[in-house]
Design a protein around this motif. Structure first.
Motif, mmCIF file in Angstrom:
data_model
loop_
_atom_site.group_PDB
_atom_site.id
_atom_site.type_symbol
_atom_site.label_atom_id
_atom_site.label_comp_id
_atom_site.label_asym_id
_atom_site.label_seq_id
_atom_site.Cartn_x
_atom_site.Cartn_y
_atom_site.Cartn_z
ATOM 1 N N VAL A 71 0.813 -1.052 0.195
ATOM 2 C CA VAL A 71 0.022 -0.043 0.064
ATOM 3 C C VAL A 71 0.901 1.291 0.010
ATOM 4 C CG1 VAL A 71 -0.237 -0.100 2.548
ATOM 5 C CG2 VAL A 71 -1.996 1.146 1.257
ATOM 6 N N PHE A 72 2.042 1.309 0.662
ATOM 7 C CA PHE A 72 2.819 2.632 0.782
ATOM 8 C C PHE A 72 3.688 2.611 -0.476
ATOM 9 C CE2 PHE A 72 2.760 0.751 4.923
ATOM 10 C CZ PHE A 72 2.471 1.808 5.682
ATOM 11 N N GLU A 73 3.323 2.023 -1.783
ATOM 12 C CA GLU A 73 3.944 2.284 -3.033
ATOM 13 C C GLU A 73 2.800 2.996 -3.814
ATOM 14 O OE1 GLU A 73 7.111 -0.040 -1.609
ATOM 15 O OE2 GLU A 73 5.681 -1.627 -2.729
ATOM 16 N N LEU A 74 1.483 3.199 -3.227
ATOM 17 C CA LEU A 74 0.581 3.783 -4.109
ATOM 18 C C LEU A 74 0.570 5.309 -3.947
ATOM 19 C CD1 LEU A 74 -2.648 1.696 -3.006
ATOM 20 C CD2 LEU A 74 -1.606 1.812 -5.198
ATOM 21 N N PRO A 75 0.688 6.152 -5.137
ATOM 22 C CA PRO A 75 0.728 7.557 -4.729
ATOM 23 C C PRO A 75 -0.266 8.025 -3.850
ATOM 24 C CG PRO A 75 0.542 7.019 -7.149
ATOM 25 C CD PRO A 75 0.302 5.669 -6.388
ATOM 26 N N MET A 76 -0.017 9.309 -3.472
ATOM 27 C CA MET A 76 -0.815 9.884 -2.482
ATOM 28 C C MET A 76 -2.453 10.270 -3.214
ATOM 29 S SD MET A 76 -1.714 10.991 0.317
ATOM 30 C CE MET A 76 -0.237 10.673 1.542
ATOM 31 N N GLU A 77 -2.167 10.712 -4.337
ATOM 32 C CA GLU A 77 -3.659 11.087 -4.982
ATOM 33 C C GLU A 77 -4.555 9.845 -5.233
ATOM 34 O OE1 GLU A 77 -5.358 12.727 -9.229
ATOM 35 O OE2 GLU A 77 -3.128 13.001 -8.773
ATOM 36 N N THR A 78 -3.797 8.427 -5.223
ATOM 37 C CA THR A 78 -4.522 7.610 -5.352
ATOM 38 C C THR A 78 -4.986 7.115 -4.094
ATOM 39 O OG1 THR A 78 -3.438 6.376 -7.348
ATOM 40 C CG2 THR A 78 -4.453 5.045 -5.806
ATOM 41 N N LEU A 79 -4.504 7.209 -2.954
ATOM 42 C CA LEU A 79 -4.785 6.860 -1.714
ATOM 43 C C LEU A 79 -5.795 7.935 -1.254
ATOM 44 C CD1 LEU A 79 -1.266 6.414 0.286
ATOM 45 C CD2 LEU A 79 -3.215 4.665 -0.155
ATOM 46 N N GLN A 80 -5.904 9.126 -1.650
ATOM 47 C CA GLN A 80 -6.808 9.913 -1.237
ATOM 48 C C GLN A 80 -7.919 9.650 -1.863
ATOM 49 O OE1 GLN A 80 -4.756 13.640 -2.449
ATOM 50 N NE2 GLN A 80 -4.001 14.128 0.002
ATOM 51 N N LYS A 81 -7.866 9.281 -3.017
ATOM 52 C CA LYS A 81 -9.181 8.570 -3.825
ATOM 53 C C LYS A 81 -9.889 7.631 -3.048
ATOM 54 C CE LYS A 81 -12.245 8.951 -7.304
ATOM 55 N NZ LYS A 81 -13.265 10.051 -7.424
ATOM 56 N N ILE A 82 -8.966 6.456 -2.764
ATOM 57 C CA ILE A 82 -9.621 5.291 -2.110
ATOM 58 C C ILE A 82 -10.240 5.858 -1.061
ATOM 59 C CG2 ILE A 82 -8.933 3.369 -0.871
ATOM 60 C CD1 ILE A 82 -6.440 3.235 -2.678
#
Length: 234
Positions: A71-82
């Motif tokens: 999960v730590f390899e996902l970009p911040m924009e993706t995490l915020q969208k999740i």
């Protein structure tokens, strides 16, 4: 082109998405061709991921996010969208993958998704340290004390079975320890994928006969084929 969205409707019902991510921080597992899905192009990663997440309905109240790494390899924009989707769709349970090296950072994700139950899954592959290091290329050693510590941080572990060099005794011990210490266990029967790790067909026959009953165990996900979760990248 693979399939990046699916639903798991047999047990532990949930939606599942396969997202793109930055390269796996470890990336040396001998059995993994999965990291070919990585990218260093953040715009491309987010573009693909945001489109996939439009398919999430929240119908089961549970979502599993997998990517070729942690999960730590996902970009911040993706995490915020999740996070946005999870709150919008009233999703209460969220599954993520982590690598062993991130084990002390799990609270960062729990904090980011406040109010949601986070269930972390980690690739243990086997509890046999020598086999994990030498045959699978996963360079970490653990003892019972650390297994107990991990069982408090993680919801689930993945075990990789039926490869050349493994013994029936090793597999039996892995299943036993996995069920003893963790709430859930995912058991992957290895499928040849062009890497140096090879499937052992005799072990597969023995395993399927002996452990087919695990399919009825609510704590176990038995993946006879690595496409059984419904998402994969060709």
């Amino acid at each position: 082109m693979g399939i990046r969205y699916s639903k798991i409707e047999n047990k532990n019902k949930r939606e599942i998405v396969l997202l793109k991510s930055f390269p796996c921080k470890y990336g040396k597992c001998k059995f993994c061709n999965y990291i070919e899905d990585n990218s260093t192009d953040e715009l491309e990663i987010n573009k693909i991921n945001l489109k996939i997440m439009e398919e999430i309905t929240g119908e089961f109240g549970a979502l599993e996010v997998i990517n070729s790494g942690s999960v730590f390899e996902l970009p911040m924009e993706t995490l915020q969208k999740i996070r946005e989707v999870v709150y919008q769709k009233s999703i209460k349970i969220l599954y993520f993958e982590i690598y062993y090296g991130y084990k002390n950072r799990v609270d960062e994700i729990r904090e980011f998704f406040k109010g949601v139950e986070i269930r972390f899954r980690m690739g243990m592959e086997t509890f046999d340290n020598d086999f994990r290091i030498n045959s699978y290329g996963k360079n970490f050693k653990i003892d019972i004390v650390e297994i107990e510590d991990l069982s408090k941080k993680l919801y689930s572990i993945c075990l990789l079975v039926c490869v050349k060099g493994q013994t029936k005794e090793m597999i039996e011990k892995d299943i036993e320890l996995g069920l003893k210490y963790f709430k859930s266990v995912t058991v992957n029967i290895f499928v040849d994928n062009g890497t140096e790790v090879k499937r052992d067909e005799e072990l597969v026959k023995w395993f399927v006969e002996k452990y087919r009953h695990l399919q009825d165990n609510s704590r176990v996900e038995l993946l006879i084929d690595n496409k059984d979760l419904g998402v994969f990248e060709q």
